[in-house]
Design a protein around this motif. Structure first.
Motif: not given
Length: 98
Positions: A1-7, A63-67, A34-36
């Motif tokens: 089940m997917t947890t609610p997340l709005t972006l 962490f992958a985008h921390a820079d 990740t996509d955003a």
């Protein structure tokens, strides 16, 4: 089940891109974040003030985008952001209660 997340994406008054997230960030929905981040070029302000939960899968994306991130959070996320070390590799605002 997917947890609610709005972006919600937008721009700060200074023109920088901003991504505001609401809900919980966990392994069931990190593809949204990740996509955003992968489709938003340059420096990004990430508003986590309405995020209630952040797990290790979500942290790995940060962490992958921390820079290129500037994170706005609340004291609720302070333990996970501090213990994980994210505060040491990117700018994080709002962790201390006022």
């Amino acid at each position: 089940m997917t947890t609610p997340l709005t972006l919600t994406s937008g721009r700060r008054p200074d023109g920088r891109p901003e991504l505001a997230l609401t809900g919980e960030i966990d392994m069931s929905n990190i593809s949204v974040l990740t996509d955003a981040l992968e489709t938003t070029p340059g420096a990004v302000v990430l508003d986590l003030t309405a995020v209630e939960y952040l797990d290790s899968a979500g942290l790995s994306v940060l962490f992958a985008h921390a820079d290129r991130l500037e994170v706005i959070a609340t004291p609720l996320l302070a333990p996970v952001l501090t213990i994980s070390g994210l505060v040491d590799v990117t700018t994080v605002h709002g962790l201390s209660p006022r």
